[in-house]
Design a protein around this motif. Sequence first.
Motif, PDB file in Angstrom:
ATOM      1  N   PHE A 282      -7.726  -4.161   3.894  1.00 27.56           N
ATOM      2  CA  PHE A 282      -8.096  -3.759   2.541  1.00 27.56           C
ATOM      3  C   PHE A 282      -6.944  -3.018   1.873  1.00 27.56           C
ATOM      4  CE2 PHE A 282     -10.037  -0.417  -0.170  1.00 27.56           C
ATOM      5  CZ  PHE A 282     -10.549  -1.247  -1.143  1.00 27.56           C
ATOM      6  N   LYS A 283      -6.338  -2.089   2.614  1.00 25.30           N
ATOM      7  CA  LYS A 283      -5.212  -1.334   2.054  1.00 25.30           C
ATOM      8  C   LYS A 283      -4.042  -2.259   1.763  1.00 25.30           C
ATOM      9  CE  LYS A 283      -6.296   3.177   4.027  1.00 25.30           C
ATOM     10  NZ  LYS A 283      -5.951   4.143   5.075  1.00 25.30           N
ATOM     11  N   GLU A 284      -3.820  -3.220   2.649  1.00 25.35           N
ATOM     12  CA  GLU A 284      -2.730  -4.171   2.432  1.00 25.35           C
ATOM     13  C   GLU A 284      -2.962  -4.951   1.143  1.00 25.35           C
ATOM     14  OE1 GLU A 284      -1.226  -7.390   5.347  1.00 25.35           O
ATOM     15  OE2 GLU A 284      -1.387  -5.537   6.513  1.00 25.35           O
ATOM     16  N   THR A 285      -4.189  -5.408   0.960  1.00 23.52           N
ATOM     17  CA  THR A 285      -4.515  -6.161  -0.254  1.00 23.52           C
ATOM     18  C   THR A 285      -4.310  -5.300  -1.486  1.00 23.52           C
ATOM     19  OG1 THR A 285      -6.307  -6.990   1.138  1.00 23.52           O
ATOM     20  CG2 THR A 285      -6.160  -7.883  -1.075  1.00 23.52           C
ATOM     21  N   LEU A 286      -4.736  -4.035  -1.394  1.00 22.03           N
ATOM     22  CA  LEU A 286      -4.552  -3.126  -2.526  1.00 22.03           C
ATOM     23  C   LEU A 286      -3.079  -2.984  -2.858  1.00 22.03           C
ATOM     24  CD1 LEU A 286      -6.934  -0.040  -2.278  1.00 22.03           C
ATOM     25  CD2 LEU A 286      -6.724  -1.703  -4.107  1.00 22.03           C
ATOM     26  N   ARG A 287      -2.261  -2.816  -1.820  1.00 20.33           N
ATOM     27  CA  ARG A 287      -0.826  -2.646  -2.049  1.00 20.33           C
ATOM     28  C   ARG A 287      -0.249  -3.886  -2.715  1.00 20.33           C
ATOM     29  NH1 ARG A 287       0.737  -1.122   3.280  1.00 20.33           N
ATOM     30  NH2 ARG A 287      -0.592   0.686   3.153  1.00 20.33           N
TER      31      ARG A 287
ATOM     32  N   GLU B 290     -10.137  -2.143   7.362  1.00 22.24           N
ATOM     33  CA  GLU B 290      -9.615  -1.107   6.471  1.00 22.24           C
ATOM     34  C   GLU B 290      -8.137  -1.342   6.178  1.00 22.24           C
ATOM     35  OE1 GLU B 290      -8.840   3.616   6.576  1.00 22.24           O
ATOM     36  OE2 GLU B 290     -10.626   2.932   7.641  1.00 22.24           O
ATOM     37  N   SER B 291      -7.363  -1.641   7.215  1.00 21.83           N
ATOM     38  CA  SER B 291      -5.935  -1.861   7.000  1.00 21.83           C
ATOM     39  C   SER B 291      -5.716  -3.118   6.152  1.00 21.83           C
ATOM     40  CB  SER B 291      -5.212  -1.983   8.336  1.00 21.83           C
ATOM     41  OG  SER B 291      -5.768  -3.025   9.101  1.00 21.83           O
TER      42      SER B 291
END
Length: 42
Positions: A18-23, A15-16
Motif C-alpha cells: 500500500f505504501k509503495e503504491t502511495l509513493r 501494508e508495504s
Amino acid sequence: MNFATNLPEQPINSESKFKETLRENLRFLKSVLYLTKKIFML
C-alpha cells in the motif's frame, strides 16, 4: 536460533504494498504537476 530479534519489525506485506503504491502515485502526481506547469509557462 533467534536471529530476528535485532531486525526491525517487518511491516505487513499488504501494508508495504500500500505504501509503495502511495509513493508511486505521489511521484506520478508530481510529474504531472511539473508537466502542466511547464506547458503553462510556454
